[in-house]
Design a protein around this motif. Structure first.
Motif, mmCIF file in Angstrom:
data_model
loop_
_atom_site.group_PDB
_atom_site.id
_atom_site.type_symbol
_atom_site.label_atom_id
_atom_site.label_comp_id
_atom_site.label_asym_id
_atom_site.label_seq_id
_atom_site.Cartn_x
_atom_site.Cartn_y
_atom_site.Cartn_z
ATOM 1 N N TYR A 84 -57.718 58.778 -100.227
ATOM 2 C CA TYR A 84 -56.509 57.951 -100.237
ATOM 3 C C TYR A 84 -55.401 58.602 -101.072
ATOM 4 O O TYR A 84 -54.259 58.721 -100.625
ATOM 5 N N ASP A 85 -55.752 59.007 -102.273
ATOM 6 C CA ASP A 85 -54.749 59.639 -103.141
ATOM 7 C C ASP A 85 -54.295 60.980 -102.570
ATOM 8 O O ASP A 85 -53.106 61.331 -102.677
ATOM 9 N N GLU A 86 -55.224 61.725 -101.979
ATOM 10 C CA GLU A 86 -54.860 63.020 -101.403
ATOM 11 C C GLU A 86 -53.902 62.837 -100.233
ATOM 12 O O GLU A 86 -52.943 63.602 -100.076
ATOM 13 N N ILE A 87 -54.148 61.831 -99.412
ATOM 14 C CA ILE A 87 -53.270 61.548 -98.271
ATOM 15 C C ILE A 87 -51.893 61.106 -98.753
ATOM 16 O O ILE A 87 -50.858 61.573 -98.253
ATOM 17 N N ASN A 88 -51.852 60.200 -99.714
ATOM 18 C CA ASN A 88 -50.558 59.745 -100.235
ATOM 19 C C ASN A 88 -49.753 60.898 -100.824
ATOM 20 O O ASN A 88 -48.534 60.994 -100.622
ATOM 21 N N ALA A 89 -50.438 61.775 -101.541
ATOM 22 C CA ALA A 89 -49.746 62.927 -102.133
ATOM 23 C C ALA A 89 -49.251 63.884 -101.055
ATOM 24 O O ALA A 89 -48.139 64.415 -101.145
ATOM 25 N N PHE A 90 -50.067 64.087 -100.035
ATOM 26 C CA PHE A 90 -49.698 64.960 -98.912
ATOM 27 C C PHE A 90 -48.460 64.424 -98.205
ATOM 28 O O PHE A 90 -47.497 65.167 -97.942
ATOM 29 N N GLU A 91 -48.443 63.131 -97.902
ATOM 30 C CA GLU A 91 -47.302 62.540 -97.215
ATOM 31 C C GLU A 91 -46.055 62.558 -98.093
ATOM 32 O O GLU A 91 -44.953 62.859 -97.617
ATOM 33 N N ARG A 92 -46.214 62.253 -99.370
ATOM 34 C CA ARG A 92 -45.087 62.288 -100.284
ATOM 35 C C ARG A 92 -44.501 63.697 -100.376
ATOM 36 O O ARG A 92 -43.283 63.887 -100.380
ATOM 37 N N GLN A 93 -45.394 64.683 -100.400
ATOM 38 C CA GLN A 93 -44.966 66.072 -100.478
ATOM 39 C C GLN A 93 -44.154 66.461 -99.255
ATOM 40 O O GLN A 93 -43.108 67.120 -99.363
ATOM 41 N N GLN A 94 -44.624 66.055 -98.071
ATOM 42 C CA GLN A 94 -43.908 66.397 -96.839
ATOM 43 C C GLN A 94 -42.543 65.704 -96.783
ATOM 44 O O GLN A 94 -41.542 66.317 -96.387
ATOM 45 N N ILE A 95 -42.499 64.458 -97.174
ATOM 46 C CA ILE A 95 -41.241 63.707 -97.138
ATOM 47 C C ILE A 95 -40.245 64.284 -98.138
ATOM 48 O O ILE A 95 -39.058 64.446 -97.842
ATOM 49 N N ASP A 96 -40.728 64.638 -99.323
ATOM 50 C CA ASP A 96 -39.851 65.240 -100.326
ATOM 51 C C ASP A 96 -39.295 66.582 -99.839
ATOM 52 O O ASP A 96 -38.210 67.007 -100.273
ATOM 53 N N ALA A 97 -40.047 67.241 -98.945
ATOM 54 C CA ALA A 97 -39.599 68.534 -98.413
ATOM 55 C C ALA A 97 -38.738 68.380 -97.158
ATOM 56 O O ALA A 97 -38.394 69.373 -96.512
ATOM 57 N N GLY A 98 -38.402 67.125 -96.798
ATOM 58 C CA GLY A 98 -37.492 66.902 -95.686
ATOM 59 C C GLY A 98 -38.117 66.421 -94.390
ATOM 60 O O GLY A 98 -37.421 66.279 -93.384
ATOM 61 N N MET A 99 -39.404 66.167 -94.412
ATOM 62 C CA MET A 99 -40.080 65.673 -93.204
ATOM 63 C C MET A 99 -39.883 64.164 -93.066
ATOM 64 O O MET A 99 -39.934 63.425 -94.047
ATOM 65 N N ASN A 100 -39.662 63.696 -91.841
ATOM 66 C CA ASN A 100 -39.674 62.265 -91.568
ATOM 67 C C ASN A 100 -41.073 61.877 -91.113
ATOM 68 O O ASN A 100 -41.734 62.636 -90.405
ATOM 69 N N MET A 101 -41.518 60.694 -91.494
ATOM 70 C CA MET A 101 -42.877 60.260 -91.202
ATOM 71 C C MET A 101 -42.856 58.868 -90.577
ATOM 72 O O MET A 101 -42.290 57.933 -91.151
ATOM 73 N N VAL A 102 -43.467 58.742 -89.395
ATOM 74 C CA VAL A 102 -43.589 57.454 -88.722
ATOM 75 C C VAL A 102 -45.077 57.233 -88.441
ATOM 76 O O VAL A 102 -45.720 58.051 -87.788
ATOM 77 N N LYS A 103 -45.621 56.111 -88.943
ATOM 78 C CA LYS A 103 -47.051 55.840 -88.820
ATOM 79 C C LYS A 103 -47.269 54.554 -88.023
ATOM 80 O O LYS A 103 -46.861 53.478 -88.457
ATOM 81 N N LEU A 104 -47.910 54.690 -86.873
ATOM 82 C CA LEU A 104 -48.213 53.548 -86.008
ATOM 83 C C LEU A 104 -49.712 53.304 -85.971
ATOM 84 O O LEU A 104 -50.502 54.246 -85.820
ATOM 85 N N PHE A 105 -50.106 52.047 -86.060
ATOM 86 C CA PHE A 105 -51.498 51.672 -85.808
ATOM 87 C C PHE A 105 -51.512 50.777 -84.581
ATOM 88 O O PHE A 105 -50.864 49.730 -84.551
ATOM 89 N N VAL A 106 -52.240 51.212 -83.544
ATOM 90 C CA VAL A 106 -52.267 50.496 -82.269
ATOM 91 C C VAL A 106 -53.497 49.603 -82.245
ATOM 92 O O VAL A 106 -54.640 50.085 -82.231
ATOM 93 N N HIS A 107 -53.255 48.298 -82.232
ATOM 94 C CA HIS A 107 -54.340 47.324 -82.373
ATOM 95 C C HIS A 107 -54.600 46.574 -81.070
ATOM 96 O O HIS A 107 -53.665 46.221 -80.343
ATOM 97 N N ILE A 108 -55.879 46.347 -80.785
ATOM 98 C CA ILE A 108 -56.305 45.478 -79.677
ATOM 99 C C ILE A 108 -57.529 44.690 -80.131
ATOM 100 O O ILE A 108 -58.262 45.103 -81.027
ATOM 101 N N THR A 109 -57.759 43.564 -79.481
ATOM 102 C CA THR A 109 -58.942 42.761 -79.776
ATOM 103 C C THR A 109 -60.178 43.380 -79.123
ATOM 104 O O THR A 109 -60.070 44.275 -78.273
ATOM 105 N N GLN A 110 -61.345 42.875 -79.508
ATOM 106 C CA GLN A 110 -62.578 43.341 -78.879
ATOM 107 C C GLN A 110 -62.561 43.044 -77.380
ATOM 108 O O GLN A 110 -62.997 43.860 -76.563
ATOM 109 N N GLU A 111 -62.040 41.874 -77.004
ATOM 110 C CA GLU A 111 -61.974 41.508 -75.590
ATOM 111 C C GLU A 111 -61.127 42.503 -74.800
ATOM 112 O O GLU A 111 -61.522 42.963 -73.716
ATOM 113 N N THR A 112 -59.970 42.848 -75.332
ATOM 114 C CA THR A 112 -59.098 43.807 -74.647
ATOM 115 C C THR A 112 -59.754 45.183 -74.582
ATOM 116 O O THR A 112 -59.679 45.874 -73.555
#
Length: 263
Positions: free
Chosen positions: A131-159
């Motif tokens: 968790y901390d490694e991922i947060n640091a990685f994303e923060r590092q990329q954003i600080d270097a000028g990267m834009n970050m968009v994170k989507l989680f695609v959810h469906i029910t068990q039935e779907t």
């Protein structure tokens, strides 16, 4: 705000002209890609979610009008032998987009705290540190000028079950399903625990998660593309240059070009 996936299971079906709305969003996204090229910006769009949740369908429609020279789609599977011999983030460093490009990740570095956690592919100490490694990685990329968009695609068990059945019944979709889908399905509660821990620890101000209710495919696709467009329009300059006077003059000489007449 705490993200709870059961809050994303009741969105209505899309009410409106789906084809027209989709076309307008794709034109909007095409302009966003051009803005990346002109202003030399770079963005990552990552999608996580359940098996058969519709991530590929969202990606297909999101990139439909994009110039293939300036975007890449990275379908992330299990790491190979060389990748396992490095830190888990190494293989993602090598896929980050260059200036003017957009990279789409169909699954991502979050595998460390999802499938690797649930299936025991990573030691507890490793995925908890992730968790901390991922947060640091994303923060590092954003600080270097990267834009970050994170989507989680959810469906029910039935779907999900409906989608898995459809894949089995459709010959040209059978390649998209296998035994792993059913191993993962049997551990839904374990994955839910891992997902909610992921949201709690990595839904940051600089790289927030956005959940898409994709139980109704058309509504989910429109919601996903709308969110991506709105977020990137805030992050990337959307002004376009005036025509180069030297090129305008050449066009006037070559074929009698008159500014604005072609519109």
């Amino acid at each position: 705000m705490t993200i709870t996936l059961t809050d994303y299971e009741s969105a209505p079906k899309f009410d409106g002209d789906y084809d027209a709305t989709l076309a307008a969003l794709q034109e909007r996204l095409a302009k966003i890609q051009v803005a990346h090229i002109l202003h030399k910006r770079r963005s990552v769009i990552l999608l996580e979610g359940w098996d058969a949740a519709g991530k590929g369908g969202i990606i297909k429609r999101m990139s439909a009008d994009w110039d293939p020279r300036f975007y890449q789609v990275h379908p992330i599977a299990a790491p190979n032998e060389v990748e396992r011999d490095h830190h888990f983030l190494w293989r993602f460093w090598t896929r980050l987009p260059a200036s003017g490009n957009i990279a789409i990740f169909d699954r991502s570095w979050y595998g460390r705290v999802l499938v690797e956690r649930v299936e025991g592919f990573a030691k507890k100490a490793d995925w908890k540190r992730g968790y901390d490694e991922i947060n640091a990685f994303e923060r590092q990329q954003i600080d270097a000028g990267m834009n970050m968009v994170k989507l989680f695609v959810h469906i029910t068990q039935e779907t999900q079950d409906e989608q898995l059945a459809q894949r089995l019944d459709t010959p040209w979709k059978r390649w998209k399903t296998g035994t792993d889908d059913y191993r993962n399905r049997a551990r839904r509660d374990d994955y839910l625990d891992a997902m909610h821990a992921m949201f709690k620890k990595t839904d940051t101000k600089h790289a927030p998660w956005h959940v898409i209710d994709n139980n109704h495919r058309k509504a989910g696709r429109i919601a996903a593309l709308t969110y991506v467009a709105e977020r990137l329009e805030r992050l990337v300059p959307m002004d376009f240059p005036a025509a180069d006077p030297a090129v305008v003059k050449l066009a006037e000489q070559a074929f009698g070009y008159v500014p604005g007449k072609s519109q």
